[in-house]
Design an enzyme around this catalytic site. Structure first.
Site, short mmCIF file in Angstrom:
data_model
loop_
_atom_site.label_atom_id
_atom_site.label_comp_id
_atom_site.label_asym_id
_atom_site.label_seq_id
_atom_site.Cartn_x
_atom_site.Cartn_y
_atom_site.Cartn_z
N GLY A 21 105.07 11.67 -22.89
CA GLY A 21 105.10 12.91 -22.14
C GLY A 21 104.11 13.84 -22.80
N CYS A 22 103.65 14.93 -22.16
CA CYS A 22 102.51 15.63 -22.76
C CYS A 22 102.24 16.98 -22.14
CB CYS A 22 101.26 14.81 -22.61
SG CYS A 22 101.39 13.16 -23.25
#
Lengths: 372, 507
Positions: A21-22
């Site tokens: 995720g980012c």
């Protein structure tokens, strides 16, 4: 020193991916003005909680005016020996105009720092000919990058465009920004990425942005169609070696836009295809035929799963969400500068009063292009 | 003929307390198991004739009947199985080939049962198919490797060159070839109607196109097999696609034989052969002795239909299936149907059905992989067939690389078949594998259509649930996506051939 303990070899074993995720951010000057790296650095650092300190990176366009006509290759190598092995392959196919270590500043927190080197080079005409089949210089570059990444143990080309560069590693945005002296660069297109891998693989090559030729791409999400996309790309000579699903998106843009001549809108229609119910509602029969054909022909390039990506080729900055917008993406504009990021706050911290700010729709690309 | 010494397979249990001597079983059983005993004033059973189709059991008004497996008669249970001993017994009596029907039933052939599917958790949200679109639309046919874009007025993009003809189906499940002759017209009507209702295809087999089915021809894949039965210009022109049948999973390398007894007047008209004559499909096509010959036939059919529809080739899964598939693509086929060792049939020598060919899972995996290595995968669609029992089998086949699957046994089970595996007797009590009008009228084609369509609907729903669970909203994102499969209890060789990892391995 063997730093890359997590990266297995030989190549057939590399076919796994690390979901993540980012946080993403990017900005572009449509007038081609050079924007200081300080802005992207602050924007990215504002999204600290979107990462976990296991990866950050930046891509910058217009940073190598002195070598604007040459390819700029950024290499990361486990060892000096690996670098020399890669260099031998480069010398076979390229004329190296200049090379040097990528400038860095010491940052205490960073570990497992690889050998980082940049080469400014030109592909020899005979290397292009060797590819055969009416190949062009970019085809030879793709082949060269794939060859080094697959076959030279411990060496990776992570940036291979012109007048642009990717800087990335295992650390948080501040550490990686400071390490690569990001605030000191000036570029007309910037993208940045803060990573939250859900796996402890802490290999520098797995950080974003991913690059090939002039492309750079950052991604938030997980690609559920990875296995399909990877095998689809293999039949076009792209080999996924970087252990992150994001890689396939970078190669898909190269295949669809550069090689197949689709524009960003059509490429988005392939990767985040409109649902059949929408295609069937389309009144213009020509448009319906085209949408339908894109899906029939490019099913292997459809990207499923949640994603938000920013991609650039130096001329445009493009933001794209998955088909049902399962990851955030916000866009804004002020004057000749446009912004796309995971969060509004990441834009407002460097542009407090945008003239326009909006949420791009699912599957609809936001394309901002430098004026000619 | 002397009474057989082979013990019956089934025991007919009649609860005399429930039996009301209505004689329904006597009238209903086409195999003549139930006989009215005038002296006793009660029905008695000749169990040696029972095939285990359970028709009497389900139709006995007082539920007085139950058909049970006869107890094993040997003390040996491992190597000398009951079926081995019984087979020898029959052959000792007749000197003939043992016939079998439906598919190979040996459990060791079912790799599907040792594959498991993936689901999304946390990092990738699963998708609720009741809330979000979930797409199963599938195309069958050859595709270019890229799209040509032309620019119209105002720079609007449009298709620069038309695509080759593609079959568009709403779910990746089609009905496999079953000819009128091998099954009844009511069975054909049921399947053809269901295919139209759902938006998929049915397959005429080598039976020609009966006038009653012409209205369903736009959803028909018509077969051109070695007997060329029923092949006319109109037959080809009406079809959605054409399939050249080279082989069949239940009997690779051998032909077919519809006994003259099944060639009724109606069947004779459809097949264009005399009434009562045996319909023999030779083992090879006598005009195909090489890949070049196949190419000529493919293009003859394309010419005959002005390149307006896909032309494919059906083969049995055999050892060298991947290279054969490559040859078929080079010969110009738009799709390849691969039928694995569990594929069914109306009649085949049991020894061939059970021992010749390879499981579809392995054949499919190797064909898909080889086509990709050769850069030919986009040029052809793969249809997997042979023993698909559930929506899970469908999805696993697609993840291994199939574009779509064919089902036949499952479709007949939906119509009422109980897999008694004696289709070749022509006495199907369920009105499916028979031409006896007294039996075929037992199958109401409207009810049959509803049941077959329901099966496709149910499996499609289940596939959507599984896709949603994987965080995928279009079937193409699972096609060839072996990352979504894991093997359980398979050797490394098997895993490598299937191109998958063992359960427990991470990405």
């Amino acid at each position: 020193m063997l730093i890359n303990v997590h990266r297995p070899s030989p190549v057939p074993d590399l076919d796994f991916k690390v979901p993540s995720g980012c946080g993403l951010t990017g900005l572009i000057s449509q007038k081609g003005e050079l924007l200081p790296g300080d802005a992207i650095y602050r924007s990215l650092c504002s999204m600290e909680e979107r990462g976990n300190g296991l990866g950050a990176g930046y891509a910058a366009y217009g940073i190598y005016p002195d070598f604007a006509a040459n390819r700029a290759f950024h290499l990361m190598c486990d060892t000096e020996d690996a670098r020399r092995a890669a260099e031998a392959v480069l010398r076979r196919d390229c004329t190296i105009r200049h090379d040097e270590p990528i400038p860095t500043s010491p940052v205490k927190a960073l570990k497992n720092i690889p050998v980082l080197w940049r080469y400014f080079l030109d592909i020899k005409p005979e290397a292009v000919e060797r590819v055969g089949g009416g190949a062009t210089e970019p085809d030879a570059v793709v082949r060269l990058v794939m060859e080094i990444n697959r076959k030279v143990d411990g060496a990776f080309v992570f940036s291979s465009g012109r007048n642009m560069g990717i800087f990335k590693g295992v650390g948080n945005p501040e550490e990686i920004g400071e390490f690569f002296r990001i605030p000191a660069y000036r570029a007309n297109v910037w993208i940045g990425h803060n990573r939250f891998p859900t796996n402890s693989v802490s290999w520098w090559g797995g950080a974003h942005p991913f690059g090939l030729l002039d492309w750079s791409l950052v991604h938030n999400g997980e690609i559920s169609s990875y296995g399909t996309n990877r095998r689809y790309l293999e039949s076009y000579g792209y080999w996924c070696t970087l252990q992150t699903d994001t890689e396939v998106m970078a190669y898909l843009f190269d295949l669809l836009v550069r090689r197949h001549g689709l524009d960003f809108d059509l490429a988005a229609q392939v990767m985040a295809a409109p649902f059949w119910t929408r295609i069937e509602r389309e009144e213009d029969p020509e448009a319906r035929r085209l949408s339908s054909a894109l899906r029939a022909v490019y099913g292997g390039a459809l990207v499923s799963g949640p994603f938000a990506v920013l991609v650039s080729d130096g001329k445009s900055l493009v933001g794209l969400n998955d088909r049902i917008k399962l990851r955030p993406l916000v866009a804004a504009r002020k004057g000749s500068v446009s912004y796309i990021a995971s969060e509004e706050a990441a834009i407002r911290c460097i542009c407090p009063d945008p003239e326009a700010l909006w949420m791009p729709d699912a599957g609809v690309p936001t394309v901002v292009t430098v004026e000619a | 003929m002397a009474r057989t010494r082979v013990a019956p397979d089934f025991a007919v249990r009649r609860d005399t307390a429930r039996c009301i001597n209505c004689k329904a079983c006597v009238r209903l059983c086409a195999n003549g198991v139930h006989v009215w005993d005038e002296v006793a004033g009660a029905p008695v059973a000749d169990e040696s004739k029972c095939v285990g189709c359970h028709f009497c059991e389900e139709h006995c008004p007082t539920r007085a009947l139950s058909i049970e497996r006869a107890p094993a008669e040997t003390t040996s249970g491992g190597h000398w199985t009951r079926s081995a001993i019984r087979g020898i017994g029959r052959q000792a009596e007749t000197g003939g080939i043992l016939l079998g029907a439906m598919g190979n039933d040996r459990p060791q052939m079912a790799y599907f049962d040792r594959l498991v599917l993936n689901a999304a958790q946390v990092t990738n949200p699963s998708i609720d198919p009741l809330r979000e679109p979930m797409e199963l639309k599938t195309f069958i046919g050859s595709r270019p490797d890229r799209i040509e874009i032309a620019r119209g007025a105002g720079g609007r993009p449009r298709l620069g060159a038309p695509l080759p003809p593609l079959l568009e189906i709403e779910t990746p499940i089609m009905f496999s070839a079953m000819s009128y002759g091998s099954i009844s017209l009511n069975a054909c009507r049921s399947l053809a109607g269901a295919a139209g209702e759902i938006g998929t295809c049915w397959n005429t087999g080598e039976g020609g196109l009966h006038p009653d089915l012409e209205s369903c021809a736009d959803r028909a894949i018509v077969q051109v097999a070695s007997g060329r039965f029923g092949v006319t210009p109109e037959y080809l022109a009406r079809a959605a696609a054409i399939e050249i049948k080279v082989g069949q999973g239940a009997k690779p390398g051998i032909g077919g034989h519809l006994p003259g007894g099944k060639v009724t007047e109606d069947v004779s008209r459809t097949r264009r052969i005399p009434v009562g004559s045996d319909a023999i499909s030779p083992a090879p096509h006598h005009d195909i002795y090489s890949i070049e010959d196949l190419k000529q036939l493919i293009f003859a059919l394309k010419e005959a239909t002005r390149y307006s529809k896909p032309v494919g080739v059906k083969i049995a899964a055999v050892h060298n299936v991947a290279s054969i598939a490559i040859g078929i693509v080079h010969a110009g086929a738009d799709f390849i149907a691969i039928d694995g060792i569990r594929g069914g049939t109306g009649a085949a020598p049991s020894v061939i059905r059970d021992h010749v060919g390879i499981p579809i899972e392995l054949a499919l995996a190797s064909v898909d992989q080889r086509l990709r290595e050769e850069g030919l995968r986009h040029r052809v669609s793969i249809i997997a067939a042979g023993g698909i029992r559930s929506s899970a089998d469908v999805l696993k086949a697609i993840a291994l690389g199939a574009d779509a699957v064919y089902i036949a046994t499952a479709a007949l089970v939906a119509l009422g078949c109980h897999v008694c595996r004696t289709c070749y007797l022509g006495k199907c009590n369920w009105g499916i594998a028979t031409q006896d009008p007294a039996l075929t009228r037992r199958l109401n084609p409207e009810v049959g259509q509803t049941r077959a369509a329901n099966l496709l609907r149910a499996w499609s729903h289940e596939i959507k649930e599984m896709l949603g669970g994987m965080g995928v909203n279009a079937i193409e994102s699972v096609r060839g996506n072996r990352d979504h499969l894991r093997g359980v209890g398979l050797s490394q060789v098997e895993l490598d051939l299937l191109g998958i990892k063992h359960a427990g391995s991470p990405w």
